[in-house]
Design an enzyme around this catalytic site. Structure first.
Site: not given
Ligand code: FPP
Length: 246
Positions: A14, A16-18, A62
């Protein structure tokens, strides 16, 4: 290697977006940086003797994200597979997919199925990527299969027990996760491995997934190793349920 370390580690990747937002970058850049963390995690998993590594890469929920983010994530997956195929071969890592795979774009599903087939006989760690995954959906499909088996006379209603359900989950041969790690400070399960997490230990790390390092992994493993797992009983038990002590 610490013998109290877990054998099966599952990760909710969790933040990535932030992470991207705080840098003024598009969300997909956060996912790209997240894919680098997956590479680091794979290296760490080997070092610390993890046998099953399950990653929550894309939930059923998602699909409601903007189309550009969804297609970017799907592209990222296939690129990741292509770029890391040598690692799978060299380390004998078996790739497996868990989730409602019929939802995936046909080209992505085909690329995953090809790698799964080509690594099926590998005897090293298993890398399990959860895609279009939802814990409730997984349990519901197991229930549907049980209903069909009862209807077809394969199973008697009295035979419907925990083992009958577990046998109909997506990957029935994979042991339950010993440890579930979630990054980015959130403390929830978000429909991940609902059946399998019954006795899992949870470790929540503050760093967002793109900042996850081998050090983060070791920290989580050390926290796990310091806990007593009693599985509802009273006997102290350290370590993994994947290979129970005799
Ligand atoms: C959650 O962060 C993450 C995801 C929904 C996607 C995870 C995918 C990867 C790391 C890409 C690569 C994966 C593999 C297996 C190669 P979020 O986007 O919900 O973050 P946020 O809560 O900050 O918005």
């Amino acid at each position: 290697m610490n013998e109290n370390y877990p054998k099966h580690v599952a990760v909710i990747m969790d933040g990535n977006g932030r992470w991207a937002k705080t840098r003024g970058l598009p969300r997909i850049q956060g996912h790209k940086a997240g894919a680098e963390s997956v590479r680091r995690l794979l290296r760490g998993a080997r070092k610390f003797g993890i046998r099953w590594l399950t990653l929550y890469a894309f939930s059923i929920e998602n699909w409601s994200r903007p189309e550009a983010e969804v297609s970017g994530l799907m592209r990222l997956l296939t690129t990741f597979l292509a770029q890391n195929r040598n690692v799978l071969d060299e380390e004998q890592i078996r790739l497996r997919i868990s989730g409602r795979r019929s939802d995936l774009p046909p080209n992505v599903e085909a690329a995953l199925a090809k790698t799964e087939a080509e690594t099926a006989a590998y005897t090293g760690p298993q890398l399990i990527i959860c895609l279009s995954y939802g814990g409730r959906t997984e349990i519901a499909q197991a229930a549907r299969r049980i209903a069909e088996d009862v209807k077809n006379g394969i199973l008697a209603p009295e035979q419907v027990d925990e083992a009958a359900i577990a046998a109909r989950l997506y990957l029935p041969d994979v042991p339950d996760p010993d440890l579930i790690i979630r990054t980015s400070g959130e403390q929830r399960i978000s429909n991940f491995l609902l059946w399998q997490c019954a006795y899992s230990e949870f470790v929540f790390l503050p760093e967002p997934w793109p900042e996850f390092t081998e050090d983060s992994l070791q920290r989580a493993l050390d926290i796990f190793a310091s806990r007593n797992r009693r599985f509802g009983g009273i006997v102290d038990s350290h370590g993994s349920s994947a290979q129970p002590a005799t």
